[in-house]
Design a protein around this motif. Structure first.
Motif, PDB file in Angstrom:
ATOM      1  N   SER A   4      14.732 -29.093   0.426  1.00 10.72           N
ATOM      2  CA  SER A   4      15.396 -29.722   1.555  1.00 10.72           C
ATOM      3  C   SER A   4      16.598 -28.880   1.980  1.00 10.72           C
ATOM      4  CB  SER A   4      15.855 -31.128   1.153  1.00 10.72           C
ATOM      5  OG  SER A   4      16.555 -31.726   2.216  1.00 10.72           O
ATOM      6  N   VAL A   5      16.640 -28.532   3.252  1.00  8.09           N
ATOM      7  CA  VAL A   5      17.754 -27.787   3.841  1.00  8.09           C
ATOM      8  C   VAL A   5      18.388 -28.714   4.861  1.00  8.09           C
ATOM      9  CG1 VAL A   5      18.366 -25.757   5.210  1.00  8.09           C
ATOM     10  CG2 VAL A   5      16.552 -25.590   3.489  1.00  8.09           C
ATOM     11  N   ASP A   6      19.659 -29.045   4.657  1.00 12.02           N
ATOM     12  CA  ASP A   6      20.315 -30.036   5.508  1.00 12.02           C
ATOM     13  C   ASP A   6      21.559 -29.467   6.178  1.00 12.02           C
ATOM     14  OD1 ASP A   6      20.858 -32.557   6.666  1.00 12.02           O
ATOM     15  OD2 ASP A   6      22.175 -33.080   4.986  1.00 12.02           O
ATOM     16  N   LEU A  10      24.743 -20.327   7.323  1.00 15.03           N
ATOM     17  CA  LEU A  10      24.800 -19.175   6.425  1.00 15.03           C
ATOM     18  C   LEU A  10      25.257 -17.959   7.211  1.00 15.03           C
ATOM     19  CD1 LEU A  10      21.304 -19.828   4.921  1.00 15.03           C
ATOM     20  CD2 LEU A  10      23.362 -19.735   3.534  1.00 15.03           C
ATOM     21  N   GLY A  11      25.897 -17.037   6.530  1.00 15.03           N
ATOM     22  CA  GLY A  11      26.312 -15.823   7.207  1.00 15.03           C
ATOM     23  C   GLY A  11      26.875 -14.819   6.236  1.00 15.03           C
ATOM     24  N   VAL A  18      23.029 -18.048  10.634  1.00  8.58           N
ATOM     25  CA  VAL A  18      22.155 -19.216  10.754  1.00  8.58           C
ATOM     26  C   VAL A  18      23.067 -20.414  10.956  1.00  8.58           C
ATOM     27  CG1 VAL A  18      20.529 -20.691   9.526  1.00  8.58           C
ATOM     28  CG2 VAL A  18      20.371 -18.208   9.279  1.00  8.58           C
ATOM     29  N   HIS A  19      22.880 -21.138  12.039  1.00  7.49           N
ATOM     30  CA  HIS A  19      23.782 -22.227  12.416  1.00  7.49           C
ATOM     31  C   HIS A  19      23.109 -23.595  12.315  1.00  7.49           C
ATOM     32  CE1 HIS A  19      26.545 -19.291  14.288  1.00  7.49           C
ATOM     33  NE2 HIS A  19      25.425 -18.670  14.605  1.00  7.49           N
ATOM     34  N   HIS A  20      23.627 -24.462  11.470  1.00  5.97           N
ATOM     35  CA  HIS A  20      23.260 -25.881  11.421  1.00  5.97           C
ATOM     36  C   HIS A  20      21.746 -26.113  11.451  1.00  5.97           C
ATOM     37  CE1 HIS A  20      27.499 -26.571  11.988  1.00  5.97           C
ATOM     38  NE2 HIS A  20      27.458 -25.813  13.076  1.00  5.97           N
ATOM     39  N   ARG A  21      21.030 -25.502  10.520  1.00  3.65           N
ATOM     40  CA  ARG A  21      19.568 -25.657  10.448  1.00  3.65           C
ATOM     41  C   ARG A  21      19.191 -26.646   9.365  1.00  3.65           C
ATOM     42  NH1 ARG A  21      18.527 -24.452  15.199  1.00  3.65           N
ATOM     43  NH2 ARG A  21      18.863 -22.305  15.756  1.00  3.65           N
ATOM     44  N   SER A  22      18.163 -27.423   9.637  1.00  2.17           N
ATOM     45  CA  SER A  22      17.635 -28.387   8.674  1.00  2.17           C
ATOM     46  C   SER A  22      16.121 -28.261   8.625  1.00  2.17           C
ATOM     47  CB  SER A  22      18.005 -29.819   9.069  1.00  2.17           C
ATOM     48  OG  SER A  22      19.399 -30.001   9.067  1.00  2.17           O
ATOM     49  N   LEU A  23      15.553 -28.442   7.436  1.00  4.69           N
ATOM     50  CA  LEU A  23      14.105 -28.465   7.280  1.00  4.69           C
ATOM     51  C   LEU A  23      13.756 -29.078   5.939  1.00  4.69           C
ATOM     52  CD1 LEU A  23      12.652 -25.959   5.355  1.00  4.69           C
ATOM     53  CD2 LEU A  23      13.954 -24.668   7.014  1.00  4.69           C
ATOM     54  N   GLU A  24      12.527 -29.526   5.835  1.00  7.31           N
ATOM     55  CA  GLU A  24      12.005 -30.125   4.616  1.00  7.31           C
ATOM     56  C   GLU A  24      10.666 -29.448   4.350  1.00  7.31           C
ATOM     57  OE1 GLU A  24      12.467 -33.128   1.573  1.00  7.31           O
ATOM     58  OE2 GLU A  24      13.769 -32.831   3.297  1.00  7.31           O
ATOM     59  N   ILE A  25      10.514 -28.881   3.165  1.00  7.62           N
ATOM     60  CA  ILE A  25       9.258 -28.245   2.774  1.00  7.62           C
ATOM     61  C   ILE A  25       8.671 -29.067   1.638  1.00  7.62           C
ATOM     62  CG2 ILE A  25       8.147 -26.151   1.920  1.00  7.62           C
ATOM     63  CD1 ILE A  25      10.586 -24.591   3.029  1.00  7.62           C
ATOM     64  N   GLU A  26       7.573 -29.737   1.924  1.00  8.45           N
ATOM     65  CA  GLU A  26       6.926 -30.606   0.939  1.00  8.45           C
ATOM     66  C   GLU A  26       6.073 -29.791  -0.030  1.00  8.45           C
ATOM     67  OE1 GLU A  26       7.472 -33.809   0.507  1.00  8.45           O
ATOM     68  OE2 GLU A  26       8.801 -33.930   2.247  1.00  8.45           O
ATOM     69  N   LYS A  53      25.905 -17.418  -0.338  1.00  6.94           N
ATOM     70  CA  LYS A  53      26.712 -18.637  -0.387  1.00  6.94           C
ATOM     71  C   LYS A  53      26.653 -19.381   0.945  1.00  6.94           C
ATOM     72  CE  LYS A  53      31.336 -20.261  -1.414  1.00  6.94           C
ATOM     73  NZ  LYS A  53      32.712 -19.889  -1.746  1.00  6.94           N
ATOM     74  N   LEU A  54      26.513 -20.693   0.855  1.00  6.48           N
ATOM     75  CA  LEU A  54      26.483 -21.533   2.054  1.00  6.48           C
ATOM     76  C   LEU A  54      27.864 -21.573   2.708  1.00  6.48           C
ATOM     77  CD1 LEU A  54      24.526 -24.635   0.702  1.00  6.48           C
ATOM     78  CD2 LEU A  54      23.629 -22.795   2.123  1.00  6.48           C
ATOM     79  N   LEU A  55      27.891 -21.504   4.025  1.00  5.32           N
ATOM     80  CA  LEU A  55      29.132 -21.709   4.770  1.00  5.32           C
ATOM     81  C   LEU A  55      29.275 -23.179   5.137  1.00  5.32           C
ATOM     82  CD1 LEU A  55      29.050 -18.601   7.145  1.00  5.32           C
ATOM     83  CD2 LEU A  55      30.255 -18.857   4.967  1.00  5.32           C
ATOM     84  N   GLY A  56      28.171 -23.913   5.062  1.00  8.70           N
ATOM     85  CA  GLY A  56      28.176 -25.339   5.348  1.00  8.70           C
ATOM     86  C   GLY A  56      26.820 -25.938   5.065  1.00  8.70           C
TER      87      GLY A  56
END
Length: 90
Positions: A4-6, A10-11, A18-26, A53-56
């Motif tokens: 899960s990416v919520d 990243l940068g 990469v700005h404010h991306r969300s996804l779910e990989i089942e 490292k995540l920026l957010g």
């Protein structure tokens, strides 16, 4: 089990790629990450693998750990002198 990416940002050197991306990989799903050069595909994968490292935002690997995730980066040049055949690699 899923990845899960919520709301991830990243940068590099605090410059977001990469700005404010969300996804779910089942579990069991097949996912293709496509886009033009510079779109942030490798950056997102590096974030999921814990190499960046995540920026957010947040990333959850469920029951997986970082050692169970890998990717093969694209190379623009191939070393033709590499002393191994495809058969030997497999």
């Amino acid at each position: 089990m899923s990845i899960s990416v919520d709301n991830v940002t990243l940068g590099y050197d605090l410059h977001p790629a990469v700005h404010h991306r969300s996804l779910e990989i089942e579990e069991g799903s097949m996912v293709a990450l496509v886009g033009p050069n510079g779109a942030g595909k490798s950056t997102l994968l590096k974030g999921i693998m814990g190499q960046l490292k995540l920026l957010g935002g947040s990333i959850s690997l469920g029951q997986l750990n970082h050692s169970q995730i890998a990717y093969l980066p694209q190379l623009s040049q191939v070393d033709r002198s590499f002393p191994i055949t495809v058969r030997e690699m497999v």
